[in-house]
Scaffold this motif. Structure first.
Motif, PDB file in Angstrom:
ATOM      1  N   LEU A 180      12.818   8.218  12.278  1.00  0.00           N
ATOM      2  CA  LEU A 180      11.488   8.658  11.852  1.00  0.00           C
ATOM      3  C   LEU A 180      11.559   9.475  10.558  1.00  0.00           C
ATOM      4  N   LEU A 181      12.561  10.342  10.435  1.00  0.00           N
ATOM      5  CA  LEU A 181      12.695  11.173   9.233  1.00  0.00           C
ATOM      6  C   LEU A 181      13.009  10.323   8.000  1.00  0.00           C
ATOM      7  N   ILE A 182      13.972   9.418   8.152  1.00  0.00           N
ATOM      8  CA  ILE A 182      14.315   8.559   7.019  1.00  0.00           C
ATOM      9  C   ILE A 182      13.137   7.662   6.656  1.00  0.00           C
ATOM     10  N   ASN A 183      12.457   7.149   7.668  1.00  0.00           N
ATOM     11  CA  ASN A 183      11.294   6.298   7.439  1.00  0.00           C
ATOM     12  C   ASN A 183      10.196   7.063   6.690  1.00  0.00           C
ATOM     13  N   SER A 184       9.979   8.329   7.064  1.00  0.00           N
ATOM     14  CA  SER A 184       8.960   9.141   6.393  1.00  0.00           C
ATOM     15  C   SER A 184       9.311   9.377   4.929  1.00  0.00           C
ATOM     16  N   SER A 185      10.585   9.669   4.650  1.00  0.00           N
ATOM     17  CA  SER A 185      11.017   9.905   3.268  1.00  0.00           C
ATOM     18  C   SER A 185      10.814   8.658   2.415  1.00  0.00           C
ATOM     19  N   ILE A 186      11.167   7.520   2.961  1.00  0.00           N
ATOM     20  CA  ILE A 186      11.040   6.274   2.207  1.00  0.00           C
ATOM     21  C   ILE A 186       9.566   5.906   2.016  1.00  0.00           C
ATOM     22  N   ARG A 187       8.776   6.131   3.032  1.00  0.00           N
ATOM     23  CA  ARG A 187       7.338   5.830   2.914  1.00  0.00           C
ATOM     24  C   ARG A 187       6.684   6.684   1.838  1.00  0.00           C
ATOM     25  N   LEU A 188       7.078   7.947   1.744  1.00  0.00           N
ATOM     26  CA  LEU A 188       6.543   8.810   0.685  1.00  0.00           C
ATOM     27  C   LEU A 188       6.972   8.310  -0.692  1.00  0.00           C
ATOM     28  N   SER A 189       8.221   7.847  -0.777  1.00  0.00           N
ATOM     29  CA  SER A 189       8.714   7.305  -2.046  1.00  0.00           C
ATOM     30  C   SER A 189       7.937   6.054  -2.442  1.00  0.00           C
ATOM     31  N   ILE A 190       7.682   5.166  -1.487  1.00  0.00           N
ATOM     32  CA  ILE A 190       6.926   3.934  -1.756  1.00  0.00           C
ATOM     33  C   ILE A 190       5.466   4.258  -2.060  1.00  0.00           C
ATOM     34  N   TYR A 191       4.935   5.277  -1.400  1.00  0.00           N
ATOM     35  CA  TYR A 191       3.531   5.666  -1.612  1.00  0.00           C
ATOM     36  C   TYR A 191       3.274   6.027  -3.072  1.00  0.00           C
ATOM     37  N   SER A 192       4.249   6.695  -3.692  1.00  0.00           N
ATOM     38  CA  SER A 192       4.061   7.091  -5.096  1.00  0.00           C
ATOM     39  C   SER A 192       4.017   5.893  -6.037  1.00  0.00           C
ATOM     40  N   ARG A 193       4.431   4.728  -5.550  1.00  0.00           N
ATOM     41  CA  ARG A 193       4.423   3.510  -6.388  1.00  0.00           C
ATOM     42  C   ARG A 193       3.500   2.433  -5.809  1.00  0.00           C
ATOM     43  N   ARG A 194       2.518   2.869  -5.023  1.00  0.00           N
ATOM     44  CA  ARG A 194       1.633   1.903  -4.381  1.00  0.00           C
ATOM     45  C   ARG A 194       0.789   1.118  -5.388  1.00  0.00           C
ATOM     46  N   PHE A 195       0.439   1.765  -6.499  1.00  0.00           N
ATOM     47  CA  PHE A 195      -0.382   1.068  -7.494  1.00  0.00           C
ATOM     48  C   PHE A 195       0.423  -0.011  -8.222  1.00  0.00           C
ATOM     49  N   ILE A 196       1.723   0.254  -8.406  1.00  0.00           N
ATOM     50  CA  ILE A 196       2.584  -0.760  -9.018  1.00  0.00           C
ATOM     51  C   ILE A 196       2.659  -1.983  -8.109  1.00  0.00           C
ATOM     52  N   ILE A 197       2.791  -1.717  -6.796  1.00  0.00           N
ATOM     53  CA  ILE A 197       2.845  -2.821  -5.822  1.00  0.00           C
ATOM     54  C   ILE A 197       1.569  -3.659  -5.885  1.00  0.00           C
ATOM     55  N   LYS A 198       0.432  -2.984  -5.901  1.00  0.00           N
ATOM     56  CA  LYS A 198      -0.841  -3.707  -5.912  1.00  0.00           C
ATOM     57  C   LYS A 198      -1.048  -4.450  -7.233  1.00  0.00           C
ATOM     58  N   THR A 199      -0.603  -3.849  -8.344  1.00  0.00           N
ATOM     59  CA  THR A 199      -0.734  -4.519  -9.648  1.00  0.00           C
ATOM     60  C   THR A 199       0.086  -5.807  -9.679  1.00  0.00           C
ATOM     61  N   MET A 200       1.324  -5.738  -9.163  1.00  0.00           N
ATOM     62  CA  MET A 200       2.164  -6.932  -9.113  1.00  0.00           C
ATOM     63  C   MET A 200       1.515  -8.007  -8.247  1.00  0.00           C
ATOM     64  N   GLN A 201       0.897  -7.565  -7.152  1.00  0.00           N
ATOM     65  CA  GLN A 201       0.242  -8.524  -6.261  1.00  0.00           C
ATOM     66  C   GLN A 201      -0.974  -9.172  -6.939  1.00  0.00           C
ATOM     67  N   MET A 202      -1.696  -8.398  -7.723  1.00  0.00           N
ATOM     68  CA  MET A 202      -2.913  -8.899  -8.374  1.00  0.00           C
ATOM     69  C   MET A 202      -2.606  -9.915  -9.472  1.00  0.00           C
ATOM     70  N   VAL A 203      -1.400  -9.815 -10.072  1.00  0.00           N
ATOM     71  CA  VAL A 203      -1.049 -10.780 -11.126  1.00  0.00           C
ATOM     72  C   VAL A 203      -0.380 -12.020 -10.551  1.00  0.00           C
ATOM     73  N   GLY A 204      -0.317 -12.118  -9.209  1.00  0.00           N
ATOM     74  CA  GLY A 204       0.147 -13.353  -8.594  1.00  0.00           C
ATOM     75  C   GLY A 204       1.531 -13.321  -7.981  1.00  0.00           C
ATOM     76  N   ALA A 205       2.212 -12.168  -7.982  1.00  0.00           N
ATOM     77  CA  ALA A 205       3.550 -12.094  -7.384  1.00  0.00           C
ATOM     78  C   ALA A 205       3.446 -12.218  -5.864  1.00  0.00           C
ATOM     79  N   THR A 206       4.379 -12.914  -5.281  1.00  0.00           N
ATOM     80  CA  THR A 206       4.374 -13.079  -3.828  1.00  0.00           C
ATOM     81  C   THR A 206       4.857 -11.791  -3.159  1.00  0.00           C
ATOM     82  N   LYS A 207       4.545 -11.663  -1.874  1.00  0.00           N
ATOM     83  CA  LYS A 207       4.950 -10.468  -1.130  1.00  0.00           C
ATOM     84  C   LYS A 207       6.470 -10.332  -1.087  1.00  0.00           C
ATOM     85  N   ALA A 208       7.161 -11.453  -0.868  1.00  0.00           N
ATOM     86  CA  ALA A 208       8.627 -11.416  -0.808  1.00  0.00           C
ATOM     87  C   ALA A 208       9.204 -10.977  -2.144  1.00  0.00           C
ATOM     88  N   PHE A 209       8.632 -11.454  -3.238  1.00  0.00           N
ATOM     89  CA  PHE A 209       9.109 -11.092  -4.578  1.00  0.00           C
ATOM     90  C   PHE A 209       8.902  -9.603  -4.842  1.00  0.00           C
TER      91      PHE A 209
END
Length: 292
Positions: A180-209
């Motif tokens: 749970l602790l490691i998962n929380s740390s990683i989730r916070l790290s990913i949260y700070s880059r959530r807009f990058i994830i969504k931008t990549m998705q909006m330009v057509g990148a697949t989820k796996a990519f």
């Protein structure tokens, strides 16, 4: 202005990576300590059991040849770890050192007896077995008394298994907390880059990519954190083995290697799977939900 913002983003990313690596390392280090306790519970229990001493005191009329024969038979017995003869003179010296004065000067004689101190192998340290061994020794006509600490033996026999079970339960609970602790740390790290994830998705990148580089980065951080944890764990083992060599913590190298391998793989697995679910969550969110 653009360069300043890029430097800020880079420092923020490095700080995020550092915090994730440190949290993984600390959690895996504590998890490794619990693993060592689980692996060495029986060894620790055996160590304390083998400190139990049966003292065999002889009559003043006992012949030295009888004492020597009994000592030899005790040394050859399966249940014996060591059997050391202590003369009444040696016992008097030891007792005088303990109390800080020569008690024989007051008494005018030495009231102590010749004896043999017997330490048993751990497998034979139980109330029933010790009673049986002491009974056989006490039947000798030249033996005056067989003394041992039965309450301590009973406590050891009752508590070693309980302690082992307690450590297993604690390890299971702590493993869950570690995840749970490691998962929380990683989730916070990913949260700070959530807009990058969504931008990549909006330009057509697949989820796996999109997931692939995030998982690869987290796995690397997990490996680094696991290596830091293993270095700290090895340093702790060396320190404990140097100060408590009788425990033999470094004797079973294959077992230690297996533990280190499990800790290393656990760091990689938890980091990878936590990143997978964290990125999947943000991939499934609508753009408006990213602001909440």
């Amino acid at each position: 202005m653009s360069k300043s913002f890029e430097r800020y983003q880079k420092r923020k990313l490095i700080s995020s990576y550092f915090s994730v690596t440190l949290s993984i390392g600390l959690v895996l280090f504590l998890l490794g300590i619990l693993g060592l306790l689980v692996l060495n519970t029986q060894k620790l229990g055996d160590h304390f059991k083998e400190q139990i001493t049966i003292s065999v005191f002889f009559r003043d009329s006992a012949k030295q040849v009888e004492i020597d024969q009994l000592q030899k038979s005790l040394v050859m017995a399966d249940y014996t770890k060591s059997a050391v003869y202590v003369s009444k003179e040696e016992a008097a010296e030891l007792h005088s050192e303990e109390i800080g004065e020569n008690f024989m000067e007051f008494l005018g004689y030495n009231p102590l007896k010749n004896s043999i101190d017997v330490q048993l192998n751990a497998a034979f340290v139980s109330p029933v077995q010790v009673d049986s061994i002491a009974g056989v020794i006490g039947e000798k006509s030249f033996v005056e008394e067989v003394s041992y600490d039965r309450p301590t033996i009973e406590l050891l026999s009752e508590n070693v298994q309980r302690i082992g079970l307690g450590i297993l339960v604690a390890s299971a609970v702590f493993t869950l907390i570690a995840v749970l602790l490691i998962n929380s740390s990683i989730r916070l790290s990913i949260y700070s880059r959530r807009f990058i994830i969504k931008t990549m998705q909006m330009v057509g990148a697949t989820k796996a990519f999109i997931r692939r580089p995030f998982i690869a980065t987290s796995v690397k951080l997990g490996m680094i954190g696991a290596c830091l944890a293993l270095l700290a764990l090895y340093g702790l083992l060396v320190y404990l083995d140097g100060n408590f060599p009788e425990l033999g913590l470094l004797d079973d190298l294959p077992q230690i290697g297996l533990l280190f391998g499990v800790v290393f793989l656990l760091g990689i697995f938890i980091a990878g799977i936590s990143t997978f679910f964290a990125t999947q969550r943000f991939l499934n969110l609508r753009t408006d939900d990213l602001y909440y």
